[in-house]
Scaffold this motif. Structure first.
Motif, PDB file in Angstrom:
ATOM      1  N   LYS A   4      39.328  -4.495 -28.204  1.00 55.49           N
ATOM      2  CA  LYS A   4      40.487  -4.253 -27.359  1.00 55.49           C
ATOM      3  C   LYS A   4      40.631  -2.753 -27.131  1.00 55.49           C
ATOM      4  N   LEU A   5      41.261  -2.402 -26.007  1.00 55.08           N
ATOM      5  CA  LEU A   5      41.362  -0.992 -25.628  1.00 55.08           C
ATOM      6  C   LEU A   5      41.961  -0.144 -26.736  1.00 55.08           C
ATOM      7  N   ASN A  63      37.470  -2.075 -16.256  1.00 52.94           N
ATOM      8  CA  ASN A  63      38.632  -2.952 -16.425  1.00 52.94           C
ATOM      9  C   ASN A  63      38.233  -4.343 -16.885  1.00 52.94           C
ATOM     10  N   GLU A  84      50.300  -1.241 -22.011  1.00 47.93           N
ATOM     11  CA  GLU A  84      50.738   0.106 -21.621  1.00 47.93           C
ATOM     12  C   GLU A  84      51.902   0.026 -20.640  1.00 47.93           C
ATOM     13  N   SER A  98      41.181  -5.539 -19.134  1.00 45.16           N
ATOM     14  CA  SER A  98      42.448  -4.950 -18.693  1.00 45.16           C
ATOM     15  C   SER A  98      43.065  -5.706 -17.527  1.00 45.16           C
ATOM     16  N   HIS A 118      42.918   3.474 -12.257  1.00 46.75           N
ATOM     17  CA  HIS A 118      43.059   2.070 -12.660  1.00 46.75           C
ATOM     18  C   HIS A 118      44.107   1.318 -11.834  1.00 46.75           C
ATOM     19  N   GLU A 152      46.922   0.923 -16.763  1.00 37.83           N
ATOM     20  CA  GLU A 152      45.585   0.364 -16.980  1.00 37.83           C
ATOM     21  C   GLU A 152      45.647  -0.990 -17.670  1.00 37.83           C
ATOM     22  N   THR A 153      46.577  -1.134 -18.622  1.00 39.01           N
ATOM     23  CA  THR A 153      46.705  -2.396 -19.350  1.00 39.01           C
ATOM     24  C   THR A 153      48.137  -2.919 -19.261  1.00 39.01           C
ATOM     25  N   TRP A 182      48.142  -2.976 -13.319  1.00 40.68           N
ATOM     26  CA  TRP A 182      49.378  -3.752 -13.496  1.00 40.68           C
ATOM     27  C   TRP A 182      50.518  -3.191 -12.651  1.00 40.68           C
TER      28      TRP A 182
END
Length: 434
Positions: A77-78, A275, A218, A280, A249, A214-215, A252
Motif C-alpha cells: 500500500k502507498l 495509480n 489522503e 490508488s 494524479h 492521489e489516494t 479522487w
C-alpha cells in the motif's frame, strides 16, 4: 549545427499526417517544412524512408533519482511503500547517488522519446547537473515538507536549496532548465508552509508542482483536518493555485474540485500506471477535459511504474478510461498523443515546444515504422498509441541536438551510468542493513 530530414512522414502542427516532407533544423529550431528540398546547406542529412518524424514527449510528473528504487518496493500500500521502503532509502542518498540516478533517468527517457521532465525531489542541483550534461530539458522543483507550524519556510533547508537554485539555474542553458516551487502534498505540509510557498512562487514568478488527491485516504483525511475541505479547495483557499500549477494524479477529485481547477487553469498530470500499481484509482480524465482542464501525461517515478516507456503510459491512459467507464469511444488516440506532447510542453511553460512548426524548438523524435508491430498502417495514431513502444524510437533530438540515435546514447556514457548506479544502490543497501 543543422539537420535535414528528407522525404519523411511527419505529424504537422495540426496533427495531420503528411508524407514525403522535408524538415530543416537549424540553431535549435525548425527552420523549414515543405514538400520541396530547401536550398540551405545541412551538416547532417537523414533519410526518411520508412520513418515518422513527430514531436517529442514531455513527462509531466516524475521523480528522476528514484530510478535507484526500481523494483525495490512491490505489492505494498502507498503508505507502507513510502514509510517502509522509500523514505528510509532516500535518507541515505548523497549527491553522487542523485546525480547518477538522474543520468539513468535521462538515458531511459531519451530511449523512450522523452526530452523534458517535470521533476520533484531534493539535492536538485545534482538533477540540474545531470540534465545539463546529458542535454535534457527539465522543470525541477525542490520538494517541501513540514510538520511543524512554527517553522517559517525561509528557515527550512529546502528553501535555501530552492532559492539558490532559482538564482543560479532558472532559465539557464537557453531555457532548458526551469525551476519550480514544489510542495509535496497537503498531508506532508502545514497551512503556514502552504501559504508561504504560494507567496514565494508568486513573488519569483515560479510555477507550482504538487501532489493532489492521489489516494482516497489522503483525500478524506484532508477533509477531516480542514473542516470538510478537499485538498483542491484547501490549496485554492491558501492561494497555491494563483500561479501556474501542475497537480499530479488528481484521482479522487470531486465536482467542485474540477470547477476550481478549471477556474485557475491548473494542469492535471495523470499517471495511470503508477495509480494502478499502488491501487490508488483512476483519474476522471473525461470530466476534466469536458471542463476545459489541460490533462498531461506523467510516468511518476520508476519506483512506482516501473519504467519510463511513455508509449506504454499512453496505452494505459487510453484503455483505463474505456474499461473503467464502459465506453470505448473515450480517450481517442489523438487526444492521448496531444496530452503526451503539446499539453505536456504547455504544462512546463514551454510554449514554443511540442509541435512540428516553423519557429518551434526542434524537440523531435523519429519512429521506425518498419517494425512488425507497426504494420500495416490503417491509422498512424492508432498504431502509435496502441502498438508502438519505446523500442521503436530511432532518434531523439533536443533543441536540434541529437542525444539518442539507433541505440546509441550520444551525450552520456551509458556503461559508466550502469556501474555508478549499481554502486550507489549497494552503498545505500549496506547502510540500511547495518
Amino acid at each position: 549545427m543543422s539537420t535535414l530530414f528528407e522525404k519523411i512522414t511527419i505529424l504537422d502542427k495540426y496533427g495531420t499526417v503528411q508524407p514525403n516532407h522535408y524538415v530543416y533544423v537549424k540553431d535549435g529550431k525548425v527552420a523549414y517544412i515543405g514538400k520541396d528540398a530547401p536550398l540551405q546547406y545541412a551538416d547532417d542529412i537523414i533519410s526518411g524512408e520508412g520513418k515518422l518524424l513527430m514531436p517529442a514527449f514531455y513527462n509531466a510528473h516524475t521523480h528522476s533519482p528514484m530510478t535507484l528504487m526500481r523494483g525495490y518496493g512491490e505489492n505494498m500500500k502507498l503508505e507502507d511503500w513510502l514509510h517502509k521502503r522509500v523514505f528510509p532509502f532516500e535518507e541515505k542518498l548523497d549527491r553522487e547517488a542523485v546525480y547518477w540516478a538522474t543520468m539513468l533517468h535521462m538515458a531511459e527517457s531519451f530511449r523512450s522519446g522523452i526530452v523534458s521532465s517535470t521533476d520533484m525531489y531534493f539535492l536538485c542541483e545534482e538533477i540540474v547537473r545531470a540534465a545539463v550534461e546529458s542535454g535534457a530539458k527539465i522543470n525541477v522543483g525542490r520538494a517541501f515538507t513540514s510538520f511543524d507550524e512554527n517553522v517559517p519556510m525561509r528557515e527550512m533547508r529546502a528553501f535555501k536549496e530552492l532559492d539558490a537554485l532559482v538564482k543560479l539555474s532558472n532559465g539557464a542553458y537557453g531555457g532548458r532548465i526551469r525551476v519550480e516551487a514544489a510542495l509535496h502534498a497537503e498531508y506532508t505540509s502545514t497551512p503556514r508552509l502552504v501559504r508561504e510557498i504560494a507567496e514565494y512562487a508568486a513573488s519569483e514568478g515560479l510555477q507550482m508542482h504538487v501532489h493532489v488527491s492521489e489516494t482516497k485516504a489522503e483525500h478524506e483525511a484532508c477533509k477531516e483536518r480542514h473542516e470538510g475541505k478537499t485538498p483542491v479547495r484547501y490549496f485554492y483557499d491558501a492561494g497555491l493555485f494563483d500561479v501556474k500549477t501542475t497537480a499530479a494524479h488528481g484521482v479522487w477529485l470531486e465536482k467542485e474540485d474540477i470547477a476550481l481547477l478549471a477556474e485557475k487553469k491548473v494542469t492535471v498530470a495523470s499517471c495511470p500506471i503508477s495509480n494502478l500499481k499502488l491501487a490508488s484509482g483512476v483519474c476522471p480524465v473525461p470530466e476534466l477535459m469536458k471542463a476545459g482542464i489541460d490533462v498531461a501525461l506523467g510516468t511518476d517515478s520508476v519506483a512506482s511504474n516501473n519504467s519510463l516507456d511513455i508509449f506504454e503510459e499512453m496505452k494505459f491512459f487510453s484503455l483505463l478510461q474505456k474499461g473503467w467507464r464502459g465506453d470505448p469511444t473515450l480517450s481517442t488516440p489523438r487526444e492521448v498523443l496531444n496530452a503526451a506532447t503539446f499539453v505536456g510542453a504547455k504544462s512546463q511553460g514551454r510554449t514554443d515546444c511540442g509541435r512540428i512548426a516553423e519557429g518551434y524548438r526542434a524537440d523531435l523524435i523519429v519512429i521506425d515504422l518498419q517494425k512488425p508491430s507497426l504494420q500495416p498502417l490503417h491509422d498512424l495514431y492508432n498504431n502509435l498509441v496502441y502498438s508502438a513502444s519505446g523500442a521503436d524510437v530511432w532518434l531523439t533530438m533536443i533543441d536540434g541536438k541529437t542525444v539518442y540515435h539507433k541505440g546509441e546514447f550520444l551525450t552520456l556514457d551509458i556503461e559508466r551510468v550502469y556501474f555508478e548506479v549499481n554502486g550507489a544502490v549497494a552503498r545505500v543497501l549496506g547502510m540500511l542493513n547495518e
